[in-house]
Design an enzyme around this catalytic site. Structure first.
Site, mmCIF file in Angstrom:
data_model
loop_
_atom_site.group_PDB
_atom_site.id
_atom_site.type_symbol
_atom_site.label_atom_id
_atom_site.label_comp_id
_atom_site.label_asym_id
_atom_site.label_seq_id
_atom_site.Cartn_x
_atom_site.Cartn_y
_atom_site.Cartn_z
ATOM 1 N N CYS A 97 0.811 -1.223 0.000
ATOM 2 C CA CYS A 97 0.000 0.000 0.000
ATOM 3 C C CYS A 97 0.849 1.281 0.000
ATOM 4 C CB CYS A 97 -0.980 -0.053 1.156
ATOM 5 S SG CYS A 97 -2.423 0.931 0.883
ATOM 6 N N HIS A 198 -3.581 -5.795 2.514
ATOM 7 C CA HIS A 198 -3.254 -5.882 3.943
ATOM 8 C C HIS A 198 -3.834 -7.202 4.449
ATOM 9 C CE1 HIS A 198 -2.052 -1.641 4.357
ATOM 10 N NE2 HIS A 198 -3.123 -1.303 3.663
HETATM 11 N N1 GLN Z 1 -2.248 6.755 2.218
HETATM 12 C C1 GLN Z 1 -2.330 5.861 1.073
HETATM 13 C C2 GLN Z 1 -3.749 5.821 0.459
HETATM 14 O O1 GLN Z 1 -4.695 6.203 1.097
HETATM 15 C C3 GLN Z 1 -1.931 4.462 1.497
HETATM 16 C C4 GLN Z 1 -2.899 3.849 2.506
HETATM 17 C C5 GLN Z 1 -2.390 2.545 3.090
HETATM 18 O O2 GLN Z 1 -1.175 2.316 3.220
HETATM 19 N N2 GLN Z 1 -3.363 1.667 3.518
HETATM 20 O O3 GLN Z 1 -3.894 5.352 -0.676
#
Ligand code: GLN
Length: 246
Positions: A97, A198
């Site tokens: 992510c 995740h």
């Molecule tokens: N901040 C980034 C987004 O919103 C990554 C989010 C995350 O790592 N879950 O796309």
């Protein structure tokens, strides 16, 4: 005498990018290697760290909110040359992510400054107005599925010829438009893996965990055949997730 294989892992920004327990990927890599008698050394890498390009076999960087990404983006760029040398030299990186987004050319958040990435992979990310949240199932090109959970507003677009990690069958994946999720790209002698999954990702996807361990170990030890583990619990969890998400 055959040298006993060992695995050297760098957990990049361990205390900044650990959204949704992405540290579970480190625990899985450690345990699955140790179950095979492989010595594992894991270093939590923070800001201003220095290391040589041949120091680690495997890098992991997890996810985080925009503000955590802003904190580490400049420092990651400071490490760009070393990371490019490491991956080209045979190391492997798994990114999730927010960490994944910064391995591309840039991440343009919904508000705030655009974050320049390290261009380890030809991709870029632009935040949309809609957050993509929910369960995900993807099919890998060579067969098999991966399961996980996504929560991101960033929409990642891969460059021409860049290999995705898989095709989305449930959920959004990279951008909710092109039907692909993540990246799994050979770079030099090494490889770059990125994903929005995740969960954490690896406990319910043991085959991917072993793929990463095998690739990382081969950098210094050549082709090491990993002994087969009893993955009945992991695969039961995986199948439940697939059925649950179908
Ligand atoms: N901040 C980034 C987004 O919103 C990554 C989010 C995350 O790592 N879950 O796309």
């Amino acid at each position: 005498m055959v040298e006993k294989p060992d695995l050297r892992v760098a957990h990049l920004y361990a205390h900044f990018l650990n959204m949704y327990g992405d540290r579970g990927n480190i625990i899985t890599l450690m345990q699955r290697a140790r179950w095979r008698g492989i010595d594992v050394h894991v270093e939590a890498i923070g800001l201003d760290a220095e290391f040589s390009a041949d120091e680690y076999d495997l890098f992991f960087v997890g996810g985080g909110q925009d503000k955590q990404q802003q904190v580490i983006a400049g420092d990651l760029r400071r490490l760009s040359k070393t990371l490019h040398q490491a991956i080209n030299g045979g190391s492997v990186i798994l990114s999730v992510c927010g960490g994944y987004q910064l391995l591309g050319d840039y991440y343009r958040p919904h508000s705030g400054e655009e974050l320049k990435g390290i261009s380890l992979v030809d991709a870029h990310t632009i935040a949309g107005t809609k957050r993509m949240i929910g369960n995900v199932v993807i099919e890998r090109p060579a067969g098999g599925t991966l399961v996980g959970f996504e929560n991101h507003s960033g929409r990642t677009f891969l460059g021409k010829g860049v290999e995705p990690l898989g095709r989305v069958t449930t959920g959004n994946g990279n951008n909710g438009e092109d039907g692909f999720e993540g990246v799994a790209q050979k770079v030099g002698k090494g490889a770059v893996y990125g994903t929005y999954l995740h969960g954490s990702l690896l406990p319910k996807n043991p085959d991917l965990a072993d793929e990463l361990i095998s690739l990382a170990i081969s950098r210094r030890h050549g082709n090491v055949q990993l002994t087969q583990l009893d993955d009945s619990l992991e695969l039961a969890a995986h199948q439940t997730a697939v059925k649950f998400r179908a």
